[in-house]
Design an enzyme around this catalytic site. Sequence first.
Site, PDB file in Angstrom:
ATOM      1  N   SER A 166     -57.785  54.540   3.318  1.00 51.41           N
ATOM      2  CA  SER A 166     -57.364  55.277   2.126  1.00 51.41           C
ATOM      3  C   SER A 166     -58.501  56.099   1.551  1.00 51.41           C
ATOM      4  CB  SER A 166     -56.886  54.295   1.048  1.00 51.41           C
ATOM      5  OG  SER A 166     -55.842  53.505   1.546  1.00 51.41           O
TER       6      SER A 166
ATOM      7  N   HIS B  14     -53.538  59.299   7.485  1.00 48.54           N
ATOM      8  CA  HIS B  14     -53.278  58.494   6.294  1.00 48.54           C
ATOM      9  C   HIS B  14     -51.807  58.549   5.922  1.00 48.54           C
ATOM     10  CE1 HIS B  14     -53.927  57.666   1.778  1.00 48.54           C
ATOM     11  NE2 HIS B  14     -53.897  56.535   2.437  1.00 48.54           N
TER      12      HIS B  14
ATOM     13  N   GLU C  32     -51.536  62.500   5.476  1.00 50.43           N
ATOM     14  CA  GLU C  32     -52.765  63.297   5.360  1.00 50.43           C
ATOM     15  C   GLU C  32     -53.539  63.156   6.681  1.00 50.43           C
ATOM     16  OE1 GLU C  32     -53.949  63.195   0.643  1.00 50.43           O
ATOM     17  OE2 GLU C  32     -54.337  61.396   1.793  1.00 50.43           O
TER      18      GLU C  32
ATOM     19  N   ASN D 159     -55.060  60.131  -3.177  1.00 52.82           N
ATOM     20  CA  ASN D 159     -55.709  59.031  -3.893  1.00 52.82           C
ATOM     21  C   ASN D 159     -56.791  59.512  -4.849  1.00 52.82           C
ATOM     22  OD1 ASN D 159     -54.073  57.110  -2.851  1.00 52.82           O
ATOM     23  ND2 ASN D 159     -55.423  56.571  -1.159  1.00 52.82           N
TER      24      ASN D 159
END
Length: 287
Positions: free
Chosen positions: A122, A143, A155, A193
């Site tokens: 992450s 991701h 991602e 994130n």
Amino acid sequence: MGGEPIKRVGIVGSGIMGSGLAEVAAKAGCEVIVRSRSRASAEALVAGLTKSLGRQVEKGKLTGVDRDDVLGRVSATDHLGALVDCDLVIESVVEDLAVKKALFAELEQVIQAHAILATNTSTFPVVDLAVQTQRPDRVCGLHFFNPAPVMRLVEIVRPLTASDDTVDALKAFAIGCDKEPVVVADRAGFVVNALLFPYLNNAVRMLESGTASMEDIDTAMQGGCNFPMGPFALLDLVGLDTSVAILDALYEEFRDPNYAAVPTLRRMVAAGHVGRKAGKGFYAYGR
Ligand SMILES: NC(=O)c1ccc[n+]([C@@H]2O[C@H](COP(=O)([O-])OP(=O)(O)OC[C@H]3O[C@@H](n4cnc5c(N)ncnc54)[C@H](O)[C@@H]3O)[C@@H](O)[C@H]2O)c1
């Protein structure tokens, strides 16, 4: 784009994300082999997948024949060497850089020269994993979001070392999985994130300052922003341990106080109240 399409996918890690990734890749028609550290958790993953697909059949979202086809493409093992024939291996173990680095060095010894190694991290710098291998041009971040079978975004995190062919092959793989890929530079937190976690962290701070109750903050963000769930429900879904690890990696990279995990989160992790997967986080969950 160069190279053959990805047909055989290895997944390392059988937690929340590993199981979701197995379902996604198998539904996309790939042969999937999941490696877990124990035989028991490998078998539990297949049992969980069987149950989840069974529920989809009951709801009319999947036919019985499709379920059997998908299950027929998934196998599980506790042996890393079983990933030898994979075109792509996606690492999805605990968010701990030392563990991931060691695993990349080990995977390098197992997989074939053409294979791509991806990480579902992450936050960690993908380049740190790429340089553990003799194939830094064939290492990328991939991701996925939680729950992987439902969330459309992937991602593709491109370290300085990755080749265009690798990025193209992963884009094609993500599209084949019915996902929407975006290519992102190798910065902690990538796009989602980096923007999401200050919000989640500040929601806990807001609760502590007495602005509103946890339930009311969740209701406010759902109703006011049209989010499918509020910040506390989302922290429980992501896992508080994973959330603290993400905040720590963001803080390490940017030194922005918004990324400094509030003490409550750390204390809850220490107590084992890590969210849905533990049956208890901000909310309690029947197990
Ligand atoms: N939970 C999320 O919302 C989410 C979303 C996207 C990406 N991710 C990333 O996916 C990865 C896995 O997260 P998760 O939510 O599935 O976590 P999880 O806690 O559900 O599962 C972690 C897995 O890692 C294994 N593991 C633990 N310690 C290990 C070790 N020392 N060596 C090898 N394996 C070990 C566990 O047995 C388990 O299979 C992490 O990198 C995380 O950042 C998580």
